[in-house]
Design a protein around this motif. Sequence first.
Motif, PDB file in Angstrom:
ATOM      1  N   ALA A 132      45.418  36.698  38.388  1.00 35.42           N
ATOM      2  CA  ALA A 132      46.888  36.921  38.399  1.00 35.42           C
ATOM      3  C   ALA A 132      47.480  36.426  37.207  1.00 35.42           C
ATOM      4  CB  ALA A 132      47.353  36.617  39.495  1.00 35.42           C
ATOM      5  N   GLY A 133      46.959  35.112  36.830  1.00 32.81           N
ATOM      6  CA  GLY A 133      47.435  34.280  35.758  1.00 32.81           C
ATOM      7  C   GLY A 133      47.161  35.056  34.289  1.00 32.81           C
ATOM      8  N   TYR A 134      46.052  35.588  34.265  1.00 34.49           N
ATOM      9  CA  TYR A 134      45.720  36.456  33.150  1.00 34.49           C
ATOM     10  C   TYR A 134      46.539  37.697  32.854  1.00 34.49           C
ATOM     11  CZ  TYR A 134      43.089  39.141  29.711  1.00 34.49           C
ATOM     12  OH  TYR A 134      42.737  40.215  28.949  1.00 34.49           O
ATOM     13  N   TYR A 135      46.791  38.493  33.898  1.00 34.70           N
ATOM     14  CA  TYR A 135      47.697  39.555  33.968  1.00 34.70           C
ATOM     15  C   TYR A 135      49.289  39.390  33.595  1.00 34.70           C
ATOM     16  CZ  TYR A 135      44.188  42.784  35.065  1.00 34.70           C
ATOM     17  OH  TYR A 135      43.056  43.793  35.156  1.00 34.70           O
ATOM     18  N   ARG A 136      49.480  37.971  34.080  1.00 31.85           N
ATOM     19  CA  ARG A 136      50.834  37.503  33.919  1.00 31.85           C
ATOM     20  C   ARG A 136      51.223  37.062  32.305  1.00 31.85           C
ATOM     21  NH1 ARG A 136      50.866  34.438  37.690  1.00 31.85           N
ATOM     22  NH2 ARG A 136      50.208  32.365  36.483  1.00 31.85           N
ATOM     23  N   ASN A 137      50.217  36.732  31.704  1.00 31.80           N
ATOM     24  CA  ASN A 137      50.190  36.007  30.351  1.00 31.80           C
ATOM     25  C   ASN A 137      49.785  37.369  29.452  1.00 31.80           C
ATOM     26  OD1 ASN A 137      50.721  33.494  31.041  1.00 31.80           O
ATOM     27  ND2 ASN A 137      48.352  32.982  31.087  1.00 31.80           N
ATOM     28  N   HIS A 138      49.184  38.129  29.616  1.00 33.49           N
ATOM     29  CA  HIS A 138      48.700  39.391  28.608  1.00 33.49           C
ATOM     30  C   HIS A 138      49.418  40.743  28.809  1.00 33.49           C
ATOM     31  CE1 HIS A 138      45.708  36.375  28.357  1.00 33.49           C
ATOM     32  NE2 HIS A 138      45.311  36.947  26.902  1.00 33.49           N
ATOM     33  N   TYR A 139      50.024  40.850  30.219  1.00 34.61           N
ATOM     34  CA  TYR A 139      50.713  42.185  30.231  1.00 34.61           C
ATOM     35  C   TYR A 139      52.226  41.811  31.166  1.00 34.61           C
ATOM     36  CZ  TYR A 139      46.108  43.967  29.027  1.00 34.61           C
ATOM     37  OH  TYR A 139      45.070  44.324  28.529  1.00 34.61           O
ATOM     38  N   ARG A 140      53.095  41.332  30.373  1.00 34.07           N
ATOM     39  CA  ARG A 140      54.281  40.819  30.897  1.00 34.07           C
ATOM     40  C   ARG A 140      54.897  41.830  31.412  1.00 34.07           C
ATOM     41  NH1 ARG A 140      54.857  35.547  29.330  1.00 34.07           N
ATOM     42  NH2 ARG A 140      53.600  34.927  27.691  1.00 34.07           N
ATOM     43  N   ALA A 141      54.794  43.179  31.089  1.00 33.80           N
ATOM     44  CA  ALA A 141      55.499  44.152  31.776  1.00 33.80           C
ATOM     45  C   ALA A 141      55.210  44.540  33.187  1.00 33.80           C
ATOM     46  CB  ALA A 141      55.409  45.524  31.179  1.00 33.80           C
ATOM     47  N   LEU A 142      53.981  44.028  33.651  1.00 35.63           N
ATOM     48  CA  LEU A 142      53.526  44.251  34.946  1.00 35.63           C
ATOM     49  C   LEU A 142      54.239  43.354  35.972  1.00 35.63           C
ATOM     50  CD1 LEU A 142      49.728  44.179  34.653  1.00 35.63           C
ATOM     51  CD2 LEU A 142      51.114  46.217  35.456  1.00 35.63           C
ATOM     52  N   PRO A 143      54.567  43.614  37.143  1.00 39.87           N
ATOM     53  CA  PRO A 143      55.375  42.423  38.165  1.00 39.87           C
ATOM     54  C   PRO A 143      54.508  41.627  38.463  1.00 39.87           C
ATOM     55  CG  PRO A 143      54.788  44.664  39.091  1.00 39.87           C
ATOM     56  CD  PRO A 143      54.485  44.888  37.914  1.00 39.87           C
ATOM     57  N   ARG A 144      54.864  40.477  38.927  1.00 41.31           N
ATOM     58  CA  ARG A 144      54.186  39.211  39.535  1.00 41.31           C
ATOM     59  C   ARG A 144      53.354  39.616  40.615  1.00 41.31           C
ATOM     60  NH1 ARG A 144      54.884  34.071  38.473  1.00 41.31           N
ATOM     61  NH2 ARG A 144      53.812  32.774  39.781  1.00 41.31           N
ATOM     62  N   ALA A 145      52.127  39.168  40.662  1.00 43.48           N
ATOM     63  CA  ALA A 145      51.120  39.822  41.537  1.00 43.48           C
ATOM     64  C   ALA A 145      51.174  39.081  42.760  1.00 43.48           C
ATOM     65  CB  ALA A 145      49.639  39.415  40.873  1.00 43.48           C
ATOM     66  N   THR A 146      50.684  39.854  43.710  1.00 45.53           N
ATOM     67  CA  THR A 146      50.483  39.467  45.288  1.00 45.53           C
ATOM     68  C   THR A 146      48.961  39.171  45.271  1.00 45.53           C
ATOM     69  OG1 THR A 146      52.086  40.569  45.997  1.00 45.53           O
ATOM     70  CG2 THR A 146      50.526  40.062  47.591  1.00 45.53           C
ATOM     71  N   ILE A 147      48.437  38.130  45.849  1.00 44.78           N
ATOM     72  CA  ILE A 147      47.079  37.836  45.738  1.00 44.78           C
ATOM     73  C   ILE A 147      46.269  38.257  47.006  1.00 44.78           C
ATOM     74  CG2 ILE A 147      44.961  36.158  45.551  1.00 44.78           C
ATOM     75  CD1 ILE A 147      46.907  36.544  43.106  1.00 44.78           C
ATOM     76  N   VAL A 148      45.515  39.448  47.119  1.00 42.09           N
ATOM     77  CA  VAL A 148      44.825  39.648  48.300  1.00 42.09           C
ATOM     78  C   VAL A 148      43.403  39.698  47.948  1.00 42.09           C
ATOM     79  CG1 VAL A 148      44.460  41.730  49.624  1.00 42.09           C
ATOM     80  CG2 VAL A 148      46.686  41.420  48.724  1.00 42.09           C
ATOM     81  N   LYS A 149      42.785  38.445  48.579  1.00 38.58           N
ATOM     82  CA  LYS A 149      41.125  38.504  48.109  1.00 38.58           C
ATOM     83  C   LYS A 149      40.558  39.480  48.675  1.00 38.58           C
ATOM     84  CE  LYS A 149      42.276  33.662  47.188  1.00 38.58           C
ATOM     85  NZ  LYS A 149      41.685  31.964  47.127  1.00 38.58           N
ATOM     86  N   ASN A 150      39.132  39.351  48.347  1.00 40.38           N
ATOM     87  CA  ASN A 150      38.127  40.363  48.901  1.00 40.38           C
ATOM     88  C   ASN A 150      37.503  39.817  50.268  1.00 40.38           C
ATOM     89  OD1 ASN A 150      37.989  42.361  46.852  1.00 40.38           O
ATOM     90  ND2 ASN A 150      37.019  40.988  45.605  1.00 40.38           N
ATOM     91  N   ALA A 151      38.271  39.149  51.244  1.00 36.37           N
ATOM     92  CA  ALA A 151      37.883  38.484  52.345  1.00 36.37           C
ATOM     93  C   ALA A 151      37.393  39.656  53.206  1.00 36.37           C
ATOM     94  CB  ALA A 151      38.950  37.842  52.916  1.00 36.37           C
TER      95      ALA A 151
END
Length: 541
Positions: free
Chosen positions: A315-334
């Motif tokens: 999520a942090g990677y996408y926030r820093n490199h693709y700023r046009a994307l909205p803030r991510a919701t974390i849904v883990k592979n549980a």
Amino acid sequence: MSDGSAPMPAGDVQKVCMVVFNSVSHDARVLKEAQAVKDLGHDVVVIGIQDANNRRPLDHLESGVVIRRAAWNSAAARPVTSLYVLGAALVVVAGFGVYLAVEWGVRFFRDFRPAWSARLGWREELVAALTLLGGFLGVRLYRAYARKQRIYKAALKREDDEQLKFEPEVVRYHSQARPMVDAPTPPQPSTPIAESRERGSWLERAMPRPLMAGASSAMSSASARRWKTVWARESRVREILEEEAPNIIHAHDVTSLAVCADMRRKTGCRLIFDAHEVYDHLAQSEEEMAEINAKVMRKYADRVDALITINESIAGYYRNHYRALPRATIVKNAAPRAEVFEYDGRLHETAKVPREQSILIYQGGYSPKRGLLQLLLAAEYLEPRWAVVFMGWGRLEPELRRTADALCKRVGSLAERVRFIPKVPQRELPYWTAGATLGAIPYENAGLNHWFCTPNKLWEYPNAGVPIIASPFPELRRIIEPNGIGWFLPDPLSPKEIGKAINALTPEMLAYAKASCADFIARDNWSVYRERLQQAYRGLK
């Protein structure tokens, strides 16, 4: 399987299409998310593609989720008529241009023209040559077209046969019950997609991507074949999306983002992008593909209404490199929490190892850069109490089996302690995994995507009471270490060091970690992230 949550009021019911470019049946994340969205009261259709794992055109889950798999091979084989029309037109234009150029040259240099050229007649000779050239190229084009047409018709017939061969059935993917349950077969909906494959004029199919796909059919490069495959899959999925007319599209992986974003632009529906990985740093992909993935995400980022991904680092990677994307919701592979059950011996029986033998298991896809060869070679250094079992599928399987054969010939005692067994249905996975003593996640440090990985196995092993031995990467450490559910492999991987790390595990250590697995899964299972996913859907405007 519903957990009893209240469905949405009738007025809030939405048509949701999830899109993923695989056959769905072995994609645990997609199936879990489809169920969670269905539990909200939405009408959910999962659109996948037919592949070697599943060629069924249609499945109904017991929950009411529908899976439709696009038959795309005929589209990839279809000869684009406009390509051949365009080729013939180019021959005529080029020939006419050459004729004009020569005629102009002859007139310009008529005072220097030798006597023999006047007797032969330049214009007549040129027209004859161009006619022969056009005829030759025309025959070549027609033969190429006829060959592609034969391939296309054969692929079309196979798809039609499959449509008739497979009857829809109710499929239980996420029930904790071990056997399949017989259930009434629901009526099969009409499939106008199969009936409309011949629609559209050649001009409609010519611009812009089908023409390029047709051109690629005349070339033998891997890039050309890849282009046509991508176009064929997207075109079939686009047809199903147009037929379903969803209010919300949930695009799984970057491979489905372009076609889903185009649909959002045309219809105004909401778009959720579910980023399972770091697509511009995949361990298995070429640099060219990483660049393409990055361009796709940059191009369509501003069309995404909600972003979902698997952990905080990504999520942090996408926030820093693709700023046009909205803030991510974390849904883990549980994994959904498994019921309490007694292991019935199926893993040992199928692998043909004694029940008292400790099993080191790897389950999942056999892909490069996952450390599978190193894990296999480590069998030579393991104590005799350990057997190594690979349970899965993938393109690396032939190489793994050849290596295992060579290793067993060299070290005869390993013949009884190295085994390969097929993948199993997702709904049955805990009952198989429970036979293992230790589960391996031996990924190589081969890119940012692996460095930040949190694969399904990170929950599937503890869900069956099996501790983990994994690569020492940040997100793996963040879960394994504080919860006491496993240990770490050396980095870089070495067969001898892998064997040393596993041999150092005592029965007491393994028993303690096994007990910790139950505590971990009680706190961190699919129900936690299911609620996050549902909240993301509720937040869509």
